[in-house]
Design an enzyme around this catalytic site. Structure first.
Site, PDB file in Angstrom:
ATOM      1  N   GLN A  30      21.790  51.643  -0.575  1.00  0.00           N
ATOM      2  CA  GLN A  30      22.710  50.311  -0.244  1.00  0.00           C
ATOM      3  C   GLN A  30      22.146  49.036  -0.429  1.00  0.00           C
ATOM      4  O   GLN A  30      20.723  49.144  -0.423  1.00  0.00           O
ATOM      5  CB  GLN A  30      23.313  50.522   0.995  1.00  0.00           C
ATOM      6  CG  GLN A  30      22.656  50.887   2.320  1.00  0.00           C
ATOM      7  CD  GLN A  30      23.099  51.323   3.257  1.00  0.00           C
ATOM      8  OE1 GLN A  30      24.373  51.613   3.641  1.00  0.00           O
ATOM      9  NE2 GLN A  30      22.173  51.980   4.368  1.00  0.00           N
ATOM     10  N   HIS A  61      29.377  48.252  20.531  1.00  0.00           N
ATOM     11  CA  HIS A  61      28.572  49.372  21.068  1.00  0.00           C
ATOM     12  C   HIS A  61      28.731  49.762  22.377  1.00  0.00           C
ATOM     13  O   HIS A  61      28.558  51.070  22.754  1.00  0.00           O
ATOM     14  CB  HIS A  61      26.930  48.739  20.864  1.00  0.00           C
ATOM     15  CG  HIS A  61      26.614  48.677  19.513  1.00  0.00           C
ATOM     16  ND1 HIS A  61      26.015  47.462  19.208  1.00  0.00           N
ATOM     17  CD2 HIS A  61      26.610  49.533  18.518  1.00  0.00           C
ATOM     18  CE1 HIS A  61      25.687  47.512  17.542  1.00  0.00           C
ATOM     19  NE2 HIS A  61      26.024  48.773  17.412  1.00  0.00           N
ATOM     20  N   ASP A 105      20.140  58.666  10.795  1.00  0.00           N
ATOM     21  CA  ASP A 105      20.546  57.676   9.680  1.00  0.00           C
ATOM     22  C   ASP A 105      19.826  58.052   8.390  1.00  0.00           C
ATOM     23  O   ASP A 105      18.649  58.223   8.297  1.00  0.00           O
ATOM     24  CB  ASP A 105      20.173  56.457  10.387  1.00  0.00           C
ATOM     25  CG  ASP A 105      20.857  55.275   9.272  1.00  0.00           C
ATOM     26  OD1 ASP A 105      21.838  54.531  10.052  1.00  0.00           O
ATOM     27  OD2 ASP A 105      20.478  55.061   8.028  1.00  0.00           O
ATOM     28  N   ASP A 137      20.130  62.873   6.247  1.00  0.00           N
ATOM     29  CA  ASP A 137      21.571  63.104   6.153  1.00  0.00           C
ATOM     30  C   ASP A 137      22.139  63.406   7.363  1.00  0.00           C
ATOM     31  O   ASP A 137      21.803  64.640   7.885  1.00  0.00           O
ATOM     32  CB  ASP A 137      22.078  64.055   4.988  1.00  0.00           C
ATOM     33  CG  ASP A 137      23.623  63.804   4.653  1.00  0.00           C
ATOM     34  OD1 ASP A 137      24.248  63.307   5.542  1.00  0.00           O
ATOM     35  OD2 ASP A 137      23.870  64.432   3.707  1.00  0.00           O
ATOM     36  N   ALA A 138      23.062  62.936   8.293  1.00  0.00           N
ATOM     37  CA  ALA A 138      23.387  63.387   9.560  1.00  0.00           C
ATOM     38  C   ALA A 138      24.293  64.669   9.159  1.00  0.00           C
ATOM     39  O   ALA A 138      24.251  65.737  10.231  1.00  0.00           O
ATOM     40  CB  ALA A 138      24.403  62.333  10.140  1.00  0.00           C
ATOM     41  N   ASP A 155      28.490  56.363  14.164  1.00  0.00           N
ATOM     42  CA  ASP A 155      28.620  54.908  14.161  1.00  0.00           C
ATOM     43  C   ASP A 155      28.136  54.509  12.672  1.00  0.00           C
ATOM     44  O   ASP A 155      27.013  54.143  12.396  1.00  0.00           O
ATOM     45  CB  ASP A 155      27.577  54.521  15.142  1.00  0.00           C
ATOM     46  CG  ASP A 155      27.243  52.926  15.064  1.00  0.00           C
ATOM     47  OD1 ASP A 155      28.160  51.985  14.824  1.00  0.00           O
ATOM     48  OD2 ASP A 155      26.267  52.347  15.630  1.00  0.00           O
ATOM     49  N   PRO A 164      27.138  55.370   1.387  1.00  0.00           N
ATOM     50  CA  PRO A 164      26.700  56.726   1.827  1.00  0.00           C
ATOM     51  C   PRO A 164      27.489  57.580   2.745  1.00  0.00           C
ATOM     52  O   PRO A 164      27.206  58.476   3.012  1.00  0.00           O
ATOM     53  CB  PRO A 164      25.205  56.168   2.283  1.00  0.00           C
ATOM     54  CG  PRO A 164      25.537  54.848   2.851  1.00  0.00           C
ATOM     55  CD  PRO A 164      26.438  54.323   1.892  1.00  0.00           C
TER      56      PRO A 164
HETATM   57  N1  SPD Z   1      33.926  47.059   8.913  1.00  0.00           N
HETATM   58  C1  SPD Z   1      32.898  47.284   9.872  1.00  0.00           C
HETATM   59  C2  SPD Z   1      32.659  48.651  10.656  1.00  0.00           C
HETATM   60  C3  SPD Z   1      31.513  48.548  11.104  1.00  0.00           C
HETATM   61  C4  SPD Z   1      31.183  49.685  11.630  1.00  0.00           C
HETATM   62  N2  SPD Z   1      29.715  49.967  11.948  1.00  0.00           N
HETATM   63  C5  SPD Z   1      28.801  49.236  12.605  1.00  0.00           C
HETATM   64  C6  SPD Z   1      27.617  49.638  12.947  1.00  0.00           C
HETATM   65  C7  SPD Z   1      27.104  48.972  14.171  1.00  0.00           C
HETATM   66  N3  SPD Z   1      26.091  49.744  14.796  1.00  0.00           N
END
Ligand code: SPD
Length: 305
Positions: A30, A61, A105, A137-138, A155, A164
């Protein structure tokens, strides 16, 4: 100053100004920017889409971590799929019951940049002896760890076709997560916008999860950076208490957390667990289930100008 613009609908743009670019890389997966966005602070942007800002990241979070952990009650093993910025990891490690917290990740370049440039977000969490980082890859990690996790937190970035993450919003992935949870385990993911013109994806993600887990619920995170109220989907094979006793939640948090919270407590959780009627009505009518052959299609990349 330049601008990073993210289409929320084909006719609406969500735009933040950038005072300074701290890093810009095209990784194997990305396009990444770490920027100073002014009033919202330092931010991570992936494929032109705003992921997290130091100014309001706690509004995302804290609920994505503490809601499933409270519903579990005493998590020991927690997996975060995605979460390169370390904000979810930071919150998981506040639980004194946690013995193992893994961030899986796919993009090591983004993890490295966040460790170097966003210490306000991870706050040293990556150096905690309970924390492990798995670059990969999770999907694979979850498939290879059956009956292991108490809480799985997805997340992730939004499911854009070029990105991804879109496979991780499908029935096949949710089935793997179910198998990877221990009895009593809880799953949560970032599931999409609650804004009426955008809500289809959220509703279909919830519908898809409900074909896999016995109990599913929505919680709402209001994160200004995302431009609209955001939905997090909770799921488990045991009943989720959607009207928790506020004092009991506060007692649990007091006994099992080290460190303080800024937005999450019993009262906040009770509020976040109540869904608006238009969402409950839409969900009751939904029939679409996302699969790997028919995944969600979120509006594509944002742009830098
Ligand atoms: N459209 C935004 C959604 C984002 C979700 N991921 C956020 C990662 C933060 N740890």
């Amino acid at each position: 100053m330049h601008w990073i613009s993210e289409h929320l609908t084909p006719c609406d743009i969500w735009q933040h100004g950038v005072l300074q670019t701290l890093a810009h890389r095209v990784t194997a997966f990305q396009e990444m920017d770490v920027v100073d966005s002014g009033p919202y602070g330092k931010a991570l942007v992936l494929d032109g889409k705003w992921q997290t800002c130091t100014g309001d990241e706690f509004l995302y979070h804290e609920p994505i971590v503490h809601a499933p952990c409270v519903l579990h009650g005493s998590p020991e093993r927690v997996l975060i799929a995605g979460g390169a910025d370390g904000g979810a990891l930071r919150e998981v490690l506040k639980w004194n019951t946690v013995k193992e917290a893994v961030v899986a990740d796919i993009d090591g370049d983004v993890v490295q940049a966040c460790r170097e440039l966003l210490p306000e977000i991870h706050q040293g969490a990556y150096d905690d002896p309970r924390a492990k980082i798995q670059i990969g890859d999770a999907w694979e990690l979850i498939a290879n760890t059956p009956n292991h996790w108490d809480v799985i937190i997805a997340d992730l970035t939004d499911p854009i076709e070029e990105g991804p993450a879109y496979k991780l919003f499908t029935q096949e992935f949710f089935k793997l997560c179910k198998k990877a949870l221990r009895p009593g385990g809880v799953f949560v993911n970032q599931a999409g916008s609650q804004s009426p013109p955008l809500v289809d994806i959220l509703i279909r993600v919830l519908k898809t999860i409900s074909t896999v887990f016995e109990h599913t619920s929505l919680i709402t995170a209001n994160v200004p950076t995302y431009g609209s109220p955001w939905g997090l989907a909770l799921a488990a094979d045991r009943k989720l208490d959607l009207r928790p006793d506020v004092d009991a939640v506060d007692g649990l948090l007091n006994s099992k957390l080290t460190g303080s919270l800024r937005m999450f407590d019993g009262e906040s959780l009770l509020g976040m667990l109540q869904s608006p009627k238009y969402i409950r009505d839409r969900l009751a009518q939904e029939t679409t289930v996302y699969t790997v052959d028919s995944p969600p299609k979120f509006l594509g990349k944002g742009s830098r100008q």
